[in-house]
Design an enzyme around this catalytic site. Structure first.
Site, PDB file in Angstrom:
ATOM      1  N   GLY A  22       0.817  -1.215   0.000  1.00  0.00           N
ATOM      2  CA  GLY A  22       0.000   0.000   0.000  1.00  0.00           C
ATOM      3  C   GLY A  22       0.851   1.265   0.000  1.00  0.00           C
ATOM      4  CG  LEU A  23       2.344   2.812   3.545  1.00  0.00           C
ATOM      5  CD1 LEU A  23       3.106   3.005   4.856  1.00  0.00           C
ATOM      6  CD2 LEU A  23       1.378   3.965   3.322  1.00  0.00           C
ATOM      7  CG  ASP A  82       6.684  -6.456  -2.468  1.00  0.00           C
ATOM      8  OD1 ASP A  82       6.327  -5.424  -1.871  1.00  0.00           O
ATOM      9  OD2 ASP A  82       6.237  -7.595  -2.190  1.00  0.00           O
ATOM     10  CG  HIS A  97       0.573  -2.103  16.130  1.00  0.00           C
ATOM     11  ND1 HIS A  97      -0.554  -2.137  16.922  1.00  0.00           N
ATOM     12  CD2 HIS A  97       0.191  -1.573  14.939  1.00  0.00           C
ATOM     13  CE1 HIS A  97      -1.588  -1.670  16.224  1.00  0.00           C
ATOM     14  NE2 HIS A  97      -1.155  -1.317  15.019  1.00  0.00           N
ATOM     15  CE1 TYR A 107       3.890  -5.122  11.306  1.00  0.00           C
ATOM     16  CE2 TYR A 107       2.522  -3.966  12.904  1.00  0.00           C
ATOM     17  CZ  TYR A 107       3.238  -3.973  11.725  1.00  0.00           C
ATOM     18  OH  TYR A 107       3.314  -2.822  10.968  1.00  0.00           O
ATOM     19  CB  SER A 112       0.282   5.786   6.535  1.00  0.00           C
ATOM     20  OG  SER A 112       0.529   6.791   5.586  1.00  0.00           O
TER      21      SER A 112
HETATM   22  P1  NAI Z   1       1.694  -3.818   2.927  1.00  0.00           P
HETATM   23  O1  NAI Z   1       1.391  -5.104   3.581  1.00  0.00           O
HETATM   24  O2  NAI Z   1       0.686  -3.271   1.971  1.00  0.00           O
HETATM   25  O3  NAI Z   1       3.098  -3.909   2.178  1.00  0.00           O
HETATM   26  C1  NAI Z   1       4.168  -4.701   2.643  1.00  0.00           C
HETATM   27  C2  NAI Z   1       4.856  -5.298   1.436  1.00  0.00           C
HETATM   28  O4  NAI Z   1       5.924  -6.144   1.916  1.00  0.00           O
HETATM   29  C3  NAI Z   1       3.936  -6.184   0.575  1.00  0.00           C
HETATM   30  O5  NAI Z   1       3.923  -5.722  -0.765  1.00  0.00           O
HETATM   31  C4  NAI Z   1       4.513  -7.569   0.706  1.00  0.00           C
HETATM   32  O6  NAI Z   1       4.428  -8.340  -0.487  1.00  0.00           O
HETATM   33  C5  NAI Z   1       5.956  -7.274   1.068  1.00  0.00           C
HETATM   34  N1  NAI Z   1       6.559  -8.422   1.770  1.00  0.00           N
HETATM   35  C6  NAI Z   1       6.001  -9.191   2.749  1.00  0.00           C
HETATM   36  N2  NAI Z   1       6.816 -10.201   3.084  1.00  0.00           N
HETATM   37  C7  NAI Z   1       7.909 -10.084   2.290  1.00  0.00           C
HETATM   38  C8  NAI Z   1       9.090 -10.844   2.152  1.00  0.00           C
HETATM   39  N3  NAI Z   1       9.324 -11.940   2.889  1.00  0.00           N
HETATM   40  N4  NAI Z   1       9.998 -10.450   1.243  1.00  0.00           N
HETATM   41  C9  NAI Z   1       9.777  -9.336   0.477  1.00  0.00           C
HETATM   42  N5  NAI Z   1       8.679  -8.588   0.560  1.00  0.00           N
HETATM   43  C10 NAI Z   1       7.747  -8.945   1.457  1.00  0.00           C
HETATM   44  O7  NAI Z   1       1.966  -2.754   4.093  1.00  0.00           O
HETATM   45  P2  NAI Z   1       2.008  -1.165   4.014  1.00  0.00           P
HETATM   46  O8  NAI Z   1       0.775  -0.636   4.624  1.00  0.00           O
HETATM   47  O9  NAI Z   1       2.408  -0.720   2.669  1.00  0.00           O
HETATM   48  O10 NAI Z   1       3.187  -0.862   5.051  1.00  0.00           O
HETATM   49  C11 NAI Z   1       4.528  -0.770   4.626  1.00  0.00           C
HETATM   50  C12 NAI Z   1       5.431  -0.846   5.843  1.00  0.00           C
HETATM   51  O11 NAI Z   1       5.063   0.159   6.768  1.00  0.00           O
HETATM   52  C13 NAI Z   1       5.342  -2.188   6.577  1.00  0.00           C
HETATM   53  O12 NAI Z   1       6.635  -2.540   7.042  1.00  0.00           O
HETATM   54  C14 NAI Z   1       4.424  -1.885   7.737  1.00  0.00           C
HETATM   55  O13 NAI Z   1       4.731  -2.727   8.846  1.00  0.00           O
HETATM   56  C15 NAI Z   1       4.763  -0.429   8.019  1.00  0.00           C
HETATM   57  N6  NAI Z   1       3.629   0.264   8.626  1.00  0.00           N
HETATM   58  C16 NAI Z   1       2.549   0.643   7.876  1.00  0.00           C
HETATM   59  C17 NAI Z   1       1.497   1.306   8.473  1.00  0.00           C
HETATM   60  C18 NAI Z   1       0.339   1.838   7.694  1.00  0.00           C
HETATM   61  O14 NAI Z   1      -0.493   2.538   8.284  1.00  0.00           O
HETATM   62  N7  NAI Z   1       0.217   1.594   6.372  1.00  0.00           N
HETATM   63  C19 NAI Z   1       1.475   1.562   9.929  1.00  0.00           C
HETATM   64  C20 NAI Z   1       2.672   1.098  10.609  1.00  0.00           C
HETATM   65  C21 NAI Z   1       3.701   0.489   9.974  1.00  0.00           C
HETATM   66  C1  15L Z   2       0.292  -1.007  11.380  1.00  0.00           C
HETATM   67  O1  15L Z   2       1.399  -1.238  11.850  1.00  0.00           O
HETATM   68  C2  15L Z   2      -0.169  -1.701  10.166  1.00  0.00           C
HETATM   69  O2  15L Z   2       0.877  -1.954   9.259  1.00  0.00           O
HETATM   70  C3  15L Z   2      -1.287  -0.981   9.441  1.00  0.00           C
HETATM   71  O3  15L Z   2      -1.881  -1.867   8.508  1.00  0.00           O
HETATM   72  C4  15L Z   2      -2.318  -0.458  10.430  1.00  0.00           C
HETATM   73  O4  15L Z   2      -2.946  -1.535  11.068  1.00  0.00           O
HETATM   74  C5  15L Z   2      -1.643   0.424  11.454  1.00  0.00           C
HETATM   75  O5  15L Z   2      -0.562  -0.230  12.078  1.00  0.00           O
HETATM   76  C6  15L Z   2      -2.599   0.927  12.533  1.00  0.00           C
HETATM   77  O6  15L Z   2      -2.296   0.781  13.713  1.00  0.00           O
HETATM   78  O7  15L Z   2      -3.633   1.500  12.162  1.00  0.00           O
END
Ligand code: NAI
Ligand code: 15L
Length: 273
Positions: free
Chosen positions: A21-22, A41, A120, A143, A173
């Site tokens: 997503g991000l 990815d 988290h 996590y 986000s």
């Molecule tokens: P997302 O789940 O949409 O994207 C994560 C990406 O990592 C996915 O495209 C997935 O295919 C890839 N991935 C998973 N396992 C993998 C592996 N073994 N090897 C290579 N790639 C792998 O999550 P999002 O929302 O884009 O978040 C991005 C980062 O920001 C994550 O690390 C998440 O923990 C962190 N984050 C996001 C938040 C949010 O509000 N969107 C809040 C807090 C943290």
């Molecule tokens: C996170 O760490 C997750 O990656 C995101 O998907 C949301 O759940 C976010 O925290 C949240 O706390 O809203």
């Protein structure tokens, strides 16, 4: 005819988690920062656009991650499992994966990493608490524990090798807040991009932990320990007050998803299987 190329600050920037997503939001925006954006990815990333390189690999594959880091100047580490999951899956992607990133960063002499940590890591603080980055971590599940691992690991690589990291404890986000909790934790894409820009370009960051949150009313996180980044949030969840018109102050009910900052994650740990 002569062509002039605009000098960009970096030659190559690496974005992991680029299919997420991000990652999708950042893919275009970070192009201004580097001649080449290397997108990685485990999932399909489509075809490489102008100025892009695509590397599909598993972060837990050490040799692949070492190769991924070749010629990289700065890393935006967003890849991994992004919600609560079983420990084995978290260990593979987030713990082994982040370790592989730092080993490769060290071997390839990369100077700075921006690590997508999470709120988290501190999800077991109460929603009545106001915390800063020096307060002890209180993860709300496997996590969150993996994000604490990433924060500790990056601290070690800074103390031992001088590799700088900004850990961004991202709130929520997404395009819009979809819950009352997200009115507190909302982090707009523009504010995320601005905090990333500050983190990438600040002259010295050492090892910094910053909260990724917009200027929301009643927020739980104090960013004074990351003031040197120069980040100022421009957005606020007040733009979405119309989505929650009949709610007064958070929390609206008395259960563990509103008592603790981690919200719904409090119900997704291993004990709830
Ligand atoms: P997302 O789940 O949409 O994207 C994560 C990406 O990592 C996915 O495209 C997935 O295919 C890839 N991935 C998973 N396992 C993998 C592996 N073994 N090897 C290579 N790639 C792998 O999550 P999002 O929302 O884009 O978040 C991005 C980062 O920001 C994550 O690390 C998440 O923990 C962190 N984050 C996001 C938040 C949010 O509000 N969107 C809040 C807090 C943290
Ligand atoms: C996170 O760490 C997750 O990656 C995101 O998907 C949301 O759940 C976010 O925290 C949240 O706390 O809203």
């Amino acid at each position: 005819m002569t062509t002039t190329s605009i000098e960009k600050p970096f030659n190559r920037i690496l974005l992991t988690g680029a299919a997420g997503g991000l990652g999708k939001v950042l893919r275009e925006r970070i192009k201004a920062w580097a001649n080449i954006v290397r997108l990685s990815d485990i999932a399909d990333l489509g075809a490489a656009g102008v100025g892009e390189e695509i590397v599909q690999c598993d972060l837990a594959d050490k040799a692949a991650v070492l190769a991924l880091m070749e010629g990289v100047d700065v890393v935006l580490h967003f890849g991994g499992i992004s919600t609560e999951a079983n420990f084995e899956a978290i260990m593979h992607a987030n713990i082994q994966g982040t370790y592989n990133i730092y080993e490769a960063v060290h071997k390839h002499h990369v100077k700075r990493v921006i690590f997508a940590s999470s709120n988290h890591a501190v999800g077991y603080y109460r929603t009545t608490d106001y915390i800063d980055a020096d307060m002890p971590t209180r993860p709300d599940g496997m996590y969150g524990i993996s994000k604490c691992f990433g924060e500790s690991l990056s601290r070690y690589y800074y103390d031992r090798f001088g590799i700088e990291t900004v850990c961004i404890r991202i709130g929520s986000s997404f395009p819009v807040p979809t819950t009352r909790r997200m009115m507190v934790t909302y982090f707009s894409y523009d504010d995320l991009f601005e905090l990333l820009r500050c983190s990438v370009f600040a002259p010295r960051v050492g090892h910094t932990i910053s909260f990724g949150v917009s200027d929301n009313p009643g927020k739980w996180w104090d960013n004074k320990k990351a003031a040197h980044l120069g980040f100022q949030a421009k957005d606020s969840s007040t733009a979405f007050t119309h989505l929650f018109p009949d709610s007064s102050a958070y929390p609206e009910k008395d259960d563990i998803t509103t008592i603790y900052q981690g919200g719904g994650f409090l119900l997704t740990g291993p004990q709830y299987k």
